[in-house]
Every structure is written in structure tokens, then in C-alpha cells.
Design a protein around this motif. Structure first.
Motif, mmCIF file in Angstrom:
data_model
loop_
_atom_site.group_PDB
_atom_site.id
_atom_site.type_symbol
_atom_site.label_atom_id
_atom_site.label_comp_id
_atom_site.label_asym_id
_atom_site.label_seq_id
_atom_site.Cartn_x
_atom_site.Cartn_y
_atom_site.Cartn_z
ATOM 1 N N LEU A 68 0.835 -1.028 -0.209
ATOM 2 C CA LEU A 68 0.166 0.027 0.095
ATOM 3 C C LEU A 68 0.868 1.305 -0.267
ATOM 4 O O LEU A 68 0.759 2.305 -0.123
ATOM 5 N N ARG A 72 1.064 4.159 -2.946
ATOM 6 C CA ARG A 72 0.792 5.612 -2.160
ATOM 7 C C ARG A 72 1.578 6.455 -2.921
ATOM 8 O O ARG A 72 1.526 7.287 -3.979
ATOM 9 N N HIS A 73 3.168 5.793 -2.999
ATOM 10 C CA HIS A 73 4.151 6.490 -3.626
ATOM 11 C C HIS A 73 4.511 6.746 -5.068
ATOM 12 O O HIS A 73 4.832 7.799 -5.629
ATOM 13 N N SER A 75 1.967 6.914 -6.830
ATOM 14 C CA SER A 75 0.607 7.937 -7.466
ATOM 15 C C SER A 75 -0.129 7.482 -8.599
ATOM 16 O O SER A 75 -0.346 7.750 -9.852
ATOM 17 N N GLY A 103 -7.515 1.170 -1.255
ATOM 18 C CA GLY A 103 -7.023 0.999 -2.972
ATOM 19 C C GLY A 103 -6.542 -0.167 -3.496
ATOM 20 O O GLY A 103 -6.080 -0.096 -5.049
#
Length: 266
Positions: A68, A72-73, A75, A103
């Protein structure tokens, strides 16, 4: 658009001291190949503190958290499968719920339990409810058992998929070793199984046989751990297929089986 439906990453609690470099090299190689989205999983601690295919709940959670964080990093460039060990049913269902809410876009089942085992049924039911596919680790024609894993083959996945006709299954790495013709014959008449072309095997006639067995609309492209052979298959497919057919394998089939919006610009 080019979607790699079968990628892996590492984290600080895996046996690899060079885990940052390996993650970076995958992303760099993907950029050279033209990969727009890596759909990836982390298999617990990759054997450091619990077995690779029988990860403890703690290791499963840590690996999913790392997945996760990476997603997120990046994008949107990296999307995640939630890895679960079906031997821990309550934990597996809770992880799926948690990680999909955060997500992730699919479920990863490795070799923790045979695909025919009833312990997979609650996971499949939740996958149907949430509308996400399951990537099932497959050994192409399993003829015996190996230590440290409950490997499944295409025939066993076909049994599971027939039991859950509303769930979309991805048969992992058709080129991952073993008798891939056996797998193709086993899943040919099971429409909710798509074939992932990843794996180090690049046998002559393999891609043609995949097309003949399941058709271009049931093929998805991936690399697994061997990005060079994934690239080789992609280059071969460019000569084998029309441009419209190639787009199906490169990303449109993936966009159809993953949740809507899983890949920005799809």
C-alpha cells in the motif's frame, strides 16, 4: 497503455538486503518497456520470518502495508493485490476488506492451499461481492507435491472457477514451468479464467497455443519476476496480432476484469 498484471516488490523485512535497488530496477525496466501500471503483490516477508507460501498473519499484514505504501508513493503507476493466507480465514477476509478499502484492486492467492479446497470459498465470495479478480499461483500440471507449498494446477483452478462462475480468475504465469498445454486444455471451457502470459518460459508455439485455446480476449500480459521474457513475448505478440488485438492483451482485457477506474486513463 500497458498493464503488467503480475508484478512483485520487496520491503525491508525480506531476505534481500538490496530490496530498494530491486524495486527501483523493476520500475526503471518497466519504464523502458512502456509499462504504465504494475499490478503487484508482496508475499509476506518472502520467507524471512515465516514460510513464503504459508506466511503468518503478521507477515501478511506487514507485506500488504508495504504494498500500500509503495502504491501511494507511485501515484497510480503501481496498483496492489492484497495477499492472503486462506488458512487464516478471519484474518484473510479482514485483510481483503481493509486493503480494498485502501485502494488495492485484486486478491493474490499463492500456494497456501489447494485451489479445490473449501477454505478458498469465503475468499471467492468476497471477491465476487467486491468485484475484484483473483490471481491464483499455478504450477502447470502438478504431478507431485513439493515441500513448503500447496501448489495448484490449471485443472484444480478450473474446479474452483466453476464453483464461483461470477468471480474472475487469473491463471498465473503460463510460462512459469511445467506442461502449459495441460493448463490450456483444463481452462479452455471455463470462461471466467483468463491466462497470464508471464513466466520465464518462452517455448516455441506457446503464445499461438494460448490464442487457439482461449482466444485473444482471455489473455493478459505480465512479467512476474522475469521482465526480460515478458518484453520478449510482448515484441513477439506485436508481430502475431493485429494492432486492435494487441491492445486487448496489453491493457483492455485487464481493464475489463479489474474494477472500473483501476488504471487511470482506462
Amino acid at each position: 497503455m500497458l498493464v503488467d498484471v503480475h508484478a512483485h516488490f520487496y520491503h525491508d523485512r525480506t531476505p534481500r538486503a538490496d530490496w530498494r535497488e530491486r524495486n527501483a530496477s523493476r520500475l526503471a525496466a518497466g519504464q523502458k518497456i512502456g509499462i504504465t501500471h504494475h499490478v503487484a503483490s508482496v508475499l509476506g516477508t518472502w520467507g524471512l520470518t515465516s514460510p513464503i507460501y504459508f506466511p503468518s498473519p503478521r507477515d501478511v499484514t506487514y507485506g500488504n502495508d508495504a504494498m500500500l505504501a509503495l502504491a501511494r508513493h507511485q501515484s497510480g503507476r503501481v496498483r496492489g493485490y492484497v495477499t492472503v493466507n486462506p488458512n487464516y480465514t478471519a484474518h484473510a477476509l479482514a485483510e481483503i476488506t481493509r486493503c480494498l478499502a485502501a485502494g488495492m484492486v485484486g486478491i493474490k492467492l499463492a500456494a497456501s492451499r489447494r485451489a479445490t479446497d473449501p477454505l478458498l470459498d469465503p475468499i471467492c465470495s468476497l471477491a465476487r461481492e467486491r468485484g475484484v479478480p483473483i490471481l491464483q499461483h499455478i504450477w502447470q500440471h502438478r504431478r507431485h507435491d513439493w515441500p513448503g507449498q500447496e501448489a495448484s494446477d490449471g485443472a484444480e483452478l478450473a474446479v474452483l472457477a466453476s464453483r464461483h462462475p461470477d468471480v474472475r480468475f487469473i491463471l498465473a504465469h503460463i510460462g512459469g514451468g511445467g506442461d502449459w498445454r495441460h493448463s490450456l486444455a483444463a481452462v479452455q471451457s471455463v470462461p471466467n479464467i483468463v491466462v497470464d502470459l508471464s513466466g520465464s518460459g518462452v517455448d516455441g508455439g506457446m503464445l499461438e497455443a494460448c490464442l487457439e485455446a482461449v482466444g485473444v480476449e482471455r489473455l493478459v500480459w505480465g512479467t512476474d519476476l522475469t521482465m526480460d521474457t515478458g518484453w520478449a513475448k510482448l515484441r513477439y505478440l506485436a508481430h502475431l496480432l493485429s494492432s486492435e488485438q494487441l491492445e486487448l492483451v496489453k491493457w483492455k482485457n485487464a481493464a475489463r476484469i479489474f474494477p472500473r477506474g483501476a488504471f487511470p486513463a482506462d
